[in-house]
Design a protein around this motif. Structure first.
Motif, PDB file in Angstrom:
ATOM      1  N   LEU A 160       1.380   5.620  -0.225  1.00  0.00           N
ATOM      2  CA  LEU A 160       0.845   6.863  -0.687  1.00  0.00           C
ATOM      3  C   LEU A 160       2.050   7.715  -1.706  1.00  0.00           C
ATOM      4  O   LEU A 160       2.790   8.098  -1.202  1.00  0.00           O
ATOM      5  CB  LEU A 160       0.625   7.341   0.471  1.00  0.00           C
ATOM      6  CG  LEU A 160       0.483   9.126   1.059  1.00  0.00           C
ATOM      7  CD1 LEU A 160      -1.234   9.287   0.633  1.00  0.00           C
ATOM      8  CD2 LEU A 160       0.514   9.818   2.529  1.00  0.00           C
TER       9      LEU A 160
ATOM     10  N   LYS B 243       0.467  -1.364   0.187  1.00  0.00           N
ATOM     11  CA  LYS B 243      -0.152  -0.044   0.198  1.00  0.00           C
ATOM     12  C   LYS B 243       1.116   1.003  -0.439  1.00  0.00           C
ATOM     13  O   LYS B 243       1.330   1.255   0.815  1.00  0.00           O
ATOM     14  CB  LYS B 243      -0.808  -0.162   1.621  1.00  0.00           C
ATOM     15  CG  LYS B 243      -1.741  -1.324   1.190  1.00  0.00           C
ATOM     16  CD  LYS B 243      -2.700  -1.011   2.136  1.00  0.00           C
ATOM     17  CE  LYS B 243      -3.837  -1.802   2.228  1.00  0.00           C
ATOM     18  NZ  LYS B 243      -3.454  -3.209   2.720  1.00  0.00           N
TER      19      LYS B 243
ATOM     20  N   MET C  49      -8.361   9.165   3.256  1.00  0.00           N
ATOM     21  CA  MET C  49      -7.609   8.028   3.839  1.00  0.00           C
ATOM     22  C   MET C  49      -8.791   7.329   4.099  1.00  0.00           C
ATOM     23  O   MET C  49      -9.426   6.273   4.202  1.00  0.00           O
ATOM     24  CB  MET C  49      -6.430   8.011   4.435  1.00  0.00           C
ATOM     25  CG  MET C  49      -5.048   7.897   4.345  1.00  0.00           C
ATOM     26  SD  MET C  49      -3.323   8.352   4.823  1.00  0.00           S
ATOM     27  CE  MET C  49      -3.991   6.065   5.656  1.00  0.00           C
TER      28      MET C  49
ATOM     29  N   ASP D 128      -1.255   0.769   8.001  1.00  0.00           N
ATOM     30  CA  ASP D 128      -1.487   0.302   6.916  1.00  0.00           C
ATOM     31  C   ASP D 128      -0.214   0.684   5.574  1.00  0.00           C
ATOM     32  O   ASP D 128      -0.564   0.546   4.225  1.00  0.00           O
ATOM     33  CB  ASP D 128      -2.919   0.313   6.256  1.00  0.00           C
ATOM     34  CG  ASP D 128      -4.249   0.083   6.865  1.00  0.00           C
ATOM     35  OD1 ASP D 128      -3.332  -1.186   8.128  1.00  0.00           O
ATOM     36  OD2 ASP D 128      -5.195   0.490   6.804  1.00  0.00           O
ATOM     37  N   LEU D 129      -0.141   1.982   5.452  1.00  0.00           N
ATOM     38  CA  LEU D 129       0.542   2.530   4.214  1.00  0.00           C
ATOM     39  C   LEU D 129       2.707   1.865   4.719  1.00  0.00           C
ATOM     40  O   LEU D 129       3.008   0.808   5.442  1.00  0.00           O
ATOM     41  CB  LEU D 129       0.972   4.091   4.503  1.00  0.00           C
ATOM     42  CG  LEU D 129      -0.156   4.816   4.322  1.00  0.00           C
ATOM     43  CD1 LEU D 129       0.083   6.178   4.529  1.00  0.00           C
ATOM     44  CD2 LEU D 129      -0.734   4.643   3.099  1.00  0.00           C
ATOM     45  N   GLU D 130       2.869   1.244   3.887  1.00  0.00           N
ATOM     46  CA  GLU D 130       4.281   0.559   3.466  1.00  0.00           C
ATOM     47  C   GLU D 130       5.612   1.279   2.339  1.00  0.00           C
ATOM     48  O   GLU D 130       6.600   1.165   2.544  1.00  0.00           O
ATOM     49  CB  GLU D 130       3.682  -0.884   2.800  1.00  0.00           C
ATOM     50  CG  GLU D 130       3.016  -1.705   4.165  1.00  0.00           C
ATOM     51  CD  GLU D 130       2.546  -3.107   2.635  1.00  0.00           C
ATOM     52  OE1 GLU D 130       3.618  -4.328   3.224  1.00  0.00           O
ATOM     53  OE2 GLU D 130       1.635  -2.463   2.650  1.00  0.00           O
TER      54      GLU D 130
ATOM     55  N   MET E  72      -8.864   3.281   5.206  1.00  0.00           N
ATOM     56  CA  MET E  72      -6.867   3.141   5.617  1.00  0.00           C
ATOM     57  C   MET E  72      -6.618   4.350   7.066  1.00  0.00           C
ATOM     58  O   MET E  72      -7.056   5.029   6.484  1.00  0.00           O
ATOM     59  CB  MET E  72      -6.436   3.529   4.147  1.00  0.00           C
ATOM     60  CG  MET E  72      -6.800   2.383   2.992  1.00  0.00           C
ATOM     61  SD  MET E  72      -5.770   2.445   1.725  1.00  0.00           S
ATOM     62  CE  MET E  72      -3.836   2.086   2.309  1.00  0.00           C
TER      63      MET E  72
ATOM     64  N   LEU F 158      -4.011   6.903  -2.985  1.00  0.00           N
ATOM     65  CA  LEU F 158      -3.123   5.470  -2.531  1.00  0.00           C
ATOM     66  C   LEU F 158      -3.496   4.691  -3.379  1.00  0.00           C
ATOM     67  O   LEU F 158      -4.323   4.290  -4.955  1.00  0.00           O
ATOM     68  CB  LEU F 158      -4.182   5.036  -1.439  1.00  0.00           C
ATOM     69  CG  LEU F 158      -4.980   6.291  -0.592  1.00  0.00           C
ATOM     70  CD1 LEU F 158      -5.053   6.111   0.299  1.00  0.00           C
ATOM     71  CD2 LEU F 158      -2.917   6.157   0.600  1.00  0.00           C
TER      72      LEU F 158
ATOM     73  N   CYS G  47     -11.053   5.364   1.974  1.00  0.00           N
ATOM     74  CA  CYS G  47     -10.457   4.334   1.148  1.00  0.00           C
ATOM     75  C   CYS G  47     -10.385   3.314   2.427  1.00  0.00           C
ATOM     76  O   CYS G  47      -9.878   2.666   2.223  1.00  0.00           O
ATOM     77  CB  CYS G  47      -9.291   4.466   0.340  1.00  0.00           C
ATOM     78  SG  CYS G  47      -9.189   6.081  -0.870  1.00  0.00           S
TER      79      CYS G  47
ATOM     80  N   ILE H 225      -6.350   2.749  -5.869  1.00  0.00           N
ATOM     81  CA  ILE H 225      -7.202   2.795  -4.782  1.00  0.00           C
ATOM     82  C   ILE H 225      -8.782   3.711  -4.870  1.00  0.00           C
ATOM     83  O   ILE H 225      -9.262   3.598  -4.883  1.00  0.00           O
ATOM     84  CB  ILE H 225      -6.527   1.987  -3.368  1.00  0.00           C
ATOM     85  CG1 ILE H 225      -6.035   1.062  -3.634  1.00  0.00           C
ATOM     86  CG2 ILE H 225      -7.931   2.251  -2.043  1.00  0.00           C
ATOM     87  CD1 ILE H 225      -5.286   0.961  -1.947  1.00  0.00           C
TER      88      ILE H 225
ATOM     89  N   ASN I 168      -2.045  -0.048  -4.760  1.00  0.00           N
ATOM     90  CA  ASN I 168      -1.552  -0.986  -4.873  1.00  0.00           C
ATOM     91  C   ASN I 168      -1.101  -1.881  -5.574  1.00  0.00           C
ATOM     92  O   ASN I 168      -0.899  -0.944  -7.115  1.00  0.00           O
ATOM     93  CB  ASN I 168      -1.817  -2.150  -3.726  1.00  0.00           C
ATOM     94  CG  ASN I 168      -3.167  -2.479  -4.055  1.00  0.00           C
ATOM     95  OD1 ASN I 168      -3.679  -2.222  -5.273  1.00  0.00           O
ATOM     96  ND2 ASN I 168      -4.531  -2.598  -3.414  1.00  0.00           N
ATOM     97  N   GLU I 169      -0.191  -2.649  -5.271  1.00  0.00           N
ATOM     98  CA  GLU I 169      -0.322  -3.958  -6.759  1.00  0.00           C
ATOM     99  C   GLU I 169      -1.367  -4.165  -8.053  1.00  0.00           C
ATOM    100  O   GLU I 169      -0.742  -4.257  -9.253  1.00  0.00           O
ATOM    101  CB  GLU I 169       0.594  -5.115  -6.420  1.00  0.00           C
ATOM    102  CG  GLU I 169       2.210  -5.116  -5.813  1.00  0.00           C
ATOM    103  CD  GLU I 169       1.891  -4.959  -4.491  1.00  0.00           C
ATOM    104  OE1 GLU I 169       2.979  -5.176  -3.472  1.00  0.00           O
ATOM    105  OE2 GLU I 169       0.364  -5.016  -3.799  1.00  0.00           O
TER     106      GLU I 169
END
Length: 232
Positions: free
Chosen positions: A4, A2, A47, A56-58, A52, A17, A50, A24, A19-20
């Motif tokens: 940003l 995830k 956020m 949750d952010l990576e 989140m 936001l 969505c 989002i 992801n793979e």
């Protein structure tokens, strides 16, 4: 993963936001308002929408310039602060590359650009090869007339993209003629979703030494250095 993504490098304010699997959510405005007071509320709103949380952010991905000196600095400062406080990687992506990533189905060269005043532009040259965006010529600060001369030698179609293209359209049209292609209005804004996707596979950078890519000195700093040189 995830991610940003934050882009405040020009008038367009973009937050996403990703992801793979998908983008989002995205927040985009193209208005001349102070990014410094709008970016954090935009991040928080996106956020919440969505569903989140910061935990949750990576990864944080930021548009690192070129562009507006103040705008670039705002985005980079916020991105560094968030990455540091959350203990997650920070990645910088060229603001021009973000623009170039939108027209992925164009069969030719792509020249994203931002106006830099006095006939100058920030630009670079990109193209898609096997579905991946590749840099052909590095980002630079250059006279639009000189850039048109260089592109004329390529003898291939060039797509010009960005909100400031209209300012320099006649320069490229007169030199490249029918090889000059201009993006449509719906493509002018850099997409923060593309920013996040571009940064997804890039390795994290050292947060403490991470700096924006202004390409050129801001006018006030350049004049100060010139004055110091004359004094010495």
């Amino acid at each position: 993963m995830k991610i940003l993504a934050i882009d405040t490098s020009n008038d367009t304010l973009g937050i996403s936001l990703v992801n793979e699997e998908k983008v989002i959510g995205e927040y985009i405005t193209n208005i001349k308002k102070n990014h410094s007071v709008r970016v954090m509320p935009a991040i928080e709103r996106l956020m919440v929408d969505c569903e989140m949380k910061p935990a949750d952010l990576e990864k944080i991905v930021v548009a690192k310039g070129p562009g507006s000196y103040t705008g670039v600095r705002i985005g980079v400062t916020i991105a560094k602060t968030l990455a540091m406080s959350l203990g997650i990687p920070l990645v910088g992506v060229s603001s021009l590359a973000v623009l170039a990533a939108t027209p992925r189905y164009f069969n030719g060269y792509i020249s994203p650009l931002f106006d830099a005043r006095r006939g100058l532009i920030y630009t670079g040259l990109y193209r898609f090869v096997d579905g991946a965006l590749e840099m052909v010529k590095e980002d630079r600060n250059i006279l639009a007339t000189e850039w048109a001369e260089q592109l004329h030698e390529l003898e291939e179609p060039v797509l010009f993209i960005g909100n400031d293209v209209k300012i320099h359209e006649s320069t490229f049209q007169s030199k490249l003629e029918d090889r000059a292609i201009f993006s449509k209005i719906g493509e002018h804004n850099p997409r923060p979703g593309e920013l996040g996707l571009l940064g997804m596979e890039l390795p994290g950078e050292d947060i403490h030494t991470f700096t924006p890519n202004y390409i050129r000195l801001v006018e006030a700093e350049a004049k100060w250095l010139e004055k110091q040189g004359r004094t010495k």
